[in-house]
Design a protein around this motif. Structure first.
Motif, PDB file in Angstrom:
ATOM      1  N   MET A 177       0.440 121.629  78.104  1.00 18.11           N
ATOM      2  CA  MET A 177       0.024 123.051  77.962  1.00 18.11           C
ATOM      3  C   MET A 177       1.244 123.957  78.156  1.00 18.11           C
ATOM      4  O   MET A 177       1.918 123.869  79.184  1.00 18.11           O
ATOM      5  N   VAL A 178       1.520 124.770  77.159  1.00 14.82           N
ATOM      6  CA  VAL A 178       2.709 125.629  77.245  1.00 14.82           C
ATOM      7  C   VAL A 178       2.409 126.872  78.082  1.00 14.82           C
ATOM      8  O   VAL A 178       1.360 127.493  77.937  1.00 14.82           O
ATOM      9  N   ASP A 179       3.335 127.208  78.955  1.00 14.15           N
ATOM     10  CA  ASP A 179       3.225 128.431  79.739  1.00 14.15           C
ATOM     11  C   ASP A 179       3.802 129.568  78.885  1.00 14.15           C
ATOM     12  O   ASP A 179       5.013 129.819  78.888  1.00 14.15           O
ATOM     13  N   TRP A 180       2.921 130.234  78.137  1.00 13.63           N
ATOM     14  CA  TRP A 180       3.399 131.240  77.168  1.00 13.63           C
ATOM     15  C   TRP A 180       4.005 132.449  77.856  1.00 13.63           C
ATOM     16  O   TRP A 180       4.896 133.113  77.309  1.00 13.63           O
ATOM     17  N   ALA A 181       3.529 132.735  79.065  1.00 15.43           N
ATOM     18  CA  ALA A 181       4.108 133.879  79.795  1.00 15.43           C
ATOM     19  C   ALA A 181       5.576 133.591  80.105  1.00 15.43           C
ATOM     20  O   ALA A 181       6.450 134.446  79.890  1.00 15.43           O
ATOM     21  N   LEU A 182       5.837 132.371  80.574  1.00 16.54           N
ATOM     22  CA  LEU A 182       7.227 131.996  80.882  1.00 16.54           C
ATOM     23  C   LEU A 182       8.061 131.963  79.601  1.00 16.54           C
ATOM     24  O   LEU A 182       9.205 132.446  79.574  1.00 16.54           O
ATOM     25  N   ALA A 183       7.457 131.420  78.540  1.00 16.63           N
ATOM     26  CA  ALA A 183       8.191 131.332  77.270  1.00 16.63           C
ATOM     27  C   ALA A 183       8.579 132.719  76.762  1.00 16.63           C
ATOM     28  O   ALA A 183       9.713 132.942  76.314  1.00 16.63           O
ATOM     29  N   THR A 184       7.646 133.668  76.861  1.00 13.39           N
ATOM     30  CA  THR A 184       7.932 135.034  76.406  1.00 13.39           C
ATOM     31  C   THR A 184       9.033 135.649  77.257  1.00 13.39           C
ATOM     32  O   THR A 184       9.931 136.337  76.748  1.00 13.39           O
ATOM     33  N   LYS A 185       8.965 135.349  78.557  1.00 11.22           N
ATOM     34  CA  LYS A 185       9.983 135.889  79.464  1.00 11.22           C
ATOM     35  C   LYS A 185      11.365 135.301  79.108  1.00 11.22           C
ATOM     36  O   LYS A 185      12.361 136.033  79.043  1.00 11.22           O
ATOM     37  N   ILE A 186      11.377 133.998  78.856  1.00 12.27           N
ATOM     38  CA  ILE A 186      12.660 133.348  78.527  1.00 12.27           C
ATOM     39  C   ILE A 186      13.255 133.967  77.265  1.00 12.27           C
ATOM     40  O   ILE A 186      14.428 134.321  77.228  1.00 12.27           O
ATOM     41  N   ALA A 187      12.410 134.097  76.226  1.00 15.51           N
ATOM     42  CA  ALA A 187      12.924 134.599  74.950  1.00 15.51           C
ATOM     43  C   ALA A 187      13.288 136.082  75.043  1.00 15.51           C
ATOM     44  O   ALA A 187      14.379 136.487  74.625  1.00 15.51           O
ATOM     45  N   GLY A 188      12.375 136.875  75.621  1.00 11.05           N
ATOM     46  CA  GLY A 188      12.604 138.323  75.687  1.00 11.05           C
ATOM     47  C   GLY A 188      13.784 138.654  76.584  1.00 11.05           C
ATOM     48  O   GLY A 188      14.759 139.301  76.162  1.00 11.05           O
ATOM     49  N   ALA A 189      13.701 138.173  77.820  1.00  8.99           N
ATOM     50  CA  ALA A 189      14.770 138.481  78.771  1.00  8.99           C
ATOM     51  C   ALA A 189      16.070 137.810  78.339  1.00  8.99           C
ATOM     52  O   ALA A 189      17.150 138.393  78.436  1.00  8.99           O
ATOM     53  N   GLY A 190      15.954 136.577  77.815  1.00  5.52           N
ATOM     54  CA  GLY A 190      17.158 135.842  77.416  1.00  5.52           C
ATOM     55  C   GLY A 190      17.927 136.582  76.336  1.00  5.52           C
ATOM     56  O   GLY A 190      19.135 136.818  76.472  1.00  5.52           O
ATOM     57  N   PHE A 191      17.229 136.976  75.277  1.00  5.60           N
ATOM     58  CA  PHE A 191      17.914 137.674  74.183  1.00  5.60           C
ATOM     59  C   PHE A 191      18.461 139.014  74.674  1.00  5.60           C
ATOM     60  O   PHE A 191      19.574 139.423  74.322  1.00  5.60           O
ATOM     61  N   GLY A 192      17.682 139.676  75.519  1.00  5.74           N
ATOM     62  CA  GLY A 192      18.139 140.948  76.097  1.00  5.74           C
ATOM     63  C   GLY A 192      19.419 140.753  76.911  1.00  5.74           C
ATOM     64  O   GLY A 192      20.367 141.532  76.790  1.00  5.74           O
ATOM     65  N   ILE A 193      19.433 139.698  77.708  1.00  2.00           N
ATOM     66  CA  ILE A 193      20.615 139.445  78.547  1.00  2.00           C
ATOM     67  C   ILE A 193      21.839 139.154  77.676  1.00  2.00           C
ATOM     68  O   ILE A 193      22.931 139.662  77.931  1.00  2.00           O
ATOM     69  N   VAL A 194      21.632 138.355  76.625  1.00  3.41           N
ATOM     70  CA  VAL A 194      22.768 138.037  75.735  1.00  3.41           C
ATOM     71  C   VAL A 194      23.358 139.332  75.174  1.00  3.41           C
ATOM     72  O   VAL A 194      24.574 139.553  75.211  1.00  3.41           O
ATOM     73  N   PHE A 195      22.475 140.207  74.686  1.00  2.00           N
ATOM     74  CA  PHE A 195      22.942 141.483  74.123  1.00  2.00           C
ATOM     75  C   PHE A 195      23.667 142.310  75.174  1.00  2.00           C
ATOM     76  O   PHE A 195      24.763 142.821  74.956  1.00  2.00           O
ATOM     77  N   LEU A 196      23.014 142.420  76.323  1.00  2.53           N
ATOM     78  CA  LEU A 196      23.563 143.260  77.393  1.00  2.53           C
ATOM     79  C   LEU A 196      24.934 142.759  77.837  1.00  2.53           C
ATOM     80  O   LEU A 196      25.890 143.531  77.944  1.00  2.53           O
ATOM     81  N   VAL A 197      25.024 141.458  78.063  1.00  2.00           N
ATOM     82  CA  VAL A 197      26.289 140.891  78.562  1.00  2.00           C
ATOM     83  C   VAL A 197      27.406 141.128  77.545  1.00  2.00           C
ATOM     84  O   VAL A 197      28.510 141.553  77.910  1.00  2.00           O
ATOM     85  N   LEU A 198      27.104 140.898  76.274  1.00  4.43           N
ATOM     86  CA  LEU A 198      28.172 141.040  75.283  1.00  4.43           C
ATOM     87  C   LEU A 198      28.525 142.512  75.051  1.00  4.43           C
ATOM     88  O   LEU A 198      29.691 142.829  74.800  1.00  4.43           O
ATOM     89  N   ILE A 199      27.550 143.395  75.184  1.00  2.70           N
ATOM     90  CA  ILE A 199      27.869 144.826  75.051  1.00  2.70           C
ATOM     91  C   ILE A 199      28.728 145.267  76.244  1.00  2.70           C
ATOM     92  O   ILE A 199      29.733 145.979  76.079  1.00  2.70           O
ATOM     93  N   ILE A 200      28.372 144.814  77.445  1.00  2.00           N
ATOM     94  CA  ILE A 200      29.180 145.163  78.620  1.00  2.00           C
ATOM     95  C   ILE A 200      30.606 144.620  78.460  1.00  2.00           C
ATOM     96  O   ILE A 200      31.589 145.324  78.707  1.00  2.00           O
ATOM     97  N   LEU A 201      30.688 143.374  77.984  1.00  2.00           N
ATOM     98  CA  LEU A 201      32.016 142.779  77.782  1.00  2.00           C
ATOM     99  C   LEU A 201      32.813 143.592  76.762  1.00  2.00           C
ATOM    100  O   LEU A 201      34.010 143.858  76.967  1.00  2.00           O
ATOM    101  N   ALA A 202      32.140 144.015  75.685  1.00  2.00           N
ATOM    102  CA  ALA A 202      32.820 144.816  74.664  1.00  2.00           C
ATOM    103  C   ALA A 202      33.333 146.125  75.266  1.00  2.00           C
ATOM    104  O   ALA A 202      34.468 146.548  75.004  1.00  2.00           O
ATOM    105  N   MET A 203      32.488 146.745  76.090  1.00  2.00           N
ATOM    106  CA  MET A 203      32.901 148.022  76.705  1.00  2.00           C
ATOM    107  C   MET A 203      34.086 147.811  77.652  1.00  2.00           C
ATOM    108  O   MET A 203      35.035 148.596  77.661  1.00  2.00           O
ATOM    109  N   VAL A 204      34.019 146.755  78.437  1.00  2.00           N
ATOM    110  CA  VAL A 204      35.125 146.480  79.367  1.00  2.00           C
ATOM    111  C   VAL A 204      36.412 146.222  78.582  1.00  2.00           C
ATOM    112  O   VAL A 204      37.476 146.750  78.918  1.00  2.00           O
TER     113      VAL A 204
END
Lengths: 460, 53
Positions: B1-28
């Protein structure tokens, strides 16, 4: 004649998960070697992987491991439930009752097989009436899965796999070599291309969801999704950590799709861009990046990324260490070794470990077909999202970028940048996009590492 | 049984973090690059200034 044409020859045609399965896996190995040598598809990996796949399917024991089953308690062996005959091996099923031990207080402890395997007479180390103590060896199962906890590789491929892949040493050290080979200059000259590297990671998360819908569990889905990052060592590293039983499928999928970038990306790019957009001219000259910036970059990138995503530390640490060796100007010998002999040796070991794990049992499964299918979707969606975000960026930029360079955000260095260069020149012969595409290309490597770090953060 | 709440969190937060980290790195990286350039210009300016009496 017996030993010469005995078991090995016959079982090649009849053994495995279904009759002829070793032959099929053998032919797939030949196909990889053919594609590597004749079509030049990632030859440095597909040739070793293909050849070792051929060898291991001719003689599957090369990937065997053994497992000693130890006594968990003190007592006397009262029942031995398995009776192998001398000279033959007994097939043991998972959870099969092997023996019983009576403890001094009268309690009975049942010893069951933790995994399937084979038992020979000489591997049964106790008999009824023997006194045993905790951690005494009771019996030895042969031909068990290398992934079983406590199993020990006993042959060439299983030893390399255990020592290099399951410990994650090889993929991490490969990043050190890649760092020494990577020129981050185009990225430093145009840091906004980091956004394109991030955008292309959409494919990773999209396929993560698709894999869940196909019935894979969350850890397996992470390992399949990361194929979309088009970064072989990251795929191997993450799969070894989260779902090592899928390595025989994810690793060749990642590497063969990296080789197939020139086939996968152009139709996606063409579908999402007009001819006018593909012809957008970008000045060939990038800003000159000073030596000081190049030296500071690995330090800054390591600090920023490790602070924000600590689980990406091994990956980013190895990559940036290698890059510092390259750029600092005082470790030329180390940099040369890391970028040449060191990475070559590791690549040979990686190829042997992955190819050697691709026995018919491990590779010819429905899961493999699904992983390969999802891998191609991951590549295509990563390419598409990179292009789309480049188009969105153009809405805000004074000096427009050619949206095709967004496709290079899937790492696949330098293959995808070359694809963009070729398509760019076709659309506008004045265009020279290679260096512009190298920015998102190396940004994609960093983006994939961060994506792997986020997966480990949540499920590692 | 897939934990869809966790899966959504992984995908949503994960993609957000990737964007955020690379934007911060670009700014630095942009910030560091500008700092280095302005320091260099400052040095060049000093070198070009005529020596005082």
């Amino acid at each position: 004649m017996g030993p010469l044409i005995g078991g090995g020859f016959i079982s090649f045609f009849t053994g495995g998960p279904f009759p002829g399965s070793y032959v099929v896996a053998f032919l797939i190995g030949c196909f990889f070697v053919y594609m590597g040598i004749v079509k030049k598809w990632e030859p440095l990996l597909l040739v070793p992987i293909g050849f070792c796949m051929i060898v291991v399917n001719l003689f599957p024991p090369l990937f065997h491991a053994q497992l000693y089953i130890e006594s968990p308690t003190e007592g006397t062996v009262t029942v031995v439930n398995v009776h192998p005959i001398k000279g033959e091996v007994l097939e043991i099923e998972k959870e099969q009752l092997l023996l019983k031990i009576r403890e001094p207080d009268g309690g009975i402890v049942e010893i069951k097989a933790p995994t399937s395997g084979e038992l020979a007479k000489e591997d049964l180390l106790v008999k009824v009436g023997d006194q045993v103590y905790p951690r005494d060896q009771l019996l030895k199962l042969e031909n068990v899965s290398i992934l079983q906890s406590g199993a020990e590789g006993t042959e060439l491929f299983s030893r390399i796999f255990q020592g290099g892949i399951l410990t994650e040493i090889i993929p991490l050290l490969i990043f050190l070599g890649l760092g020494a080979l990577t020129d981050f200059g185009p990225l430093l000259a145009n840091p906004k291309t980091l956004i394109l590297g991030a955008a292309a990671q959409f494919g990773v998360y999209f396929v993560f969801f698709m894999a869940l819908l196909c019935g894979f569990d969350i850890k397996e889905a992470c390992s399949i999704g990361i194929i979309g990052g088009a970064d072989g060592p990251t795929t191997v590293y993450l799969t070894a950590k989260l779902a090592p039983h899928l390595l025989a499928a994810t690793a060749p999928a990642a590497y063969s799709y990296m080789a197939m970038v020139p086939l996968i990306q152009p139709p996606v790019i063409r579908a999402l861009t007009s001819k006018k957009e593909r012809a957008i001219y970008m000045k060939p000259q990038l800003r000159e990046v000073s030596a000081r910036e190049r030296i500071l970059f690995p330090l800054i990138a390591a600090v920023v990324i490790i602070w924000l995503v600590p689980r990406a530390a091994p990956l980013i640490g190895a990559l940036m260490f290698g890059n510092l060796l390259r750029e600092c100007g005082v470790t030329e010998r180390l940099s040369r070794t890391a970028g040449e002999a060191f990475i070559d040796i590791l690549t040979i070991f990686l190829g042997m470990a992955i190819g050697g794990s691709m026995t018919a049992e491990n590779f010819l499964r429905p899961q493999t077909v699904m992983v390969f299918g999802l891998g191609i979707i991951a590549f295509a969606t990563a390419t598409a999202f990179g292009v789309l975000i480049a188009k969105v960026m153009n809405l805000f930029l004074k000096e427009k970028i050619n949206p095709m360079i967004g496709a290079a955000g899937v790492s696949a260095v330098p293959m995808s940048a070359r694809v963009v260069q070729v398509m760019g020149q076709k659309a506008n012969p004045r265009n020279f996009l290679l260096m512009h595409a190298m920015g998102p290309n190396v940004a994609g490597v960093i983006g994939t590492m961060v994506a792997a770090g986020t997966f480990l953060r949540f499920v590692g | 049984m897939v934990d869809w709440a966790l899966a959504t969190k992984i995908a949503g937060a994960g993609f957000g973090i990737v964007f955020l980290v690379l934007i911060i790195l670009a700014m630095v990286l942009c910030g560091v690059s500008r700092l280095i350039q302005s320091l260099r210009r400052g040095k060049e300016g000093q070198a070009q200034q005529p020596r005082g009496k």
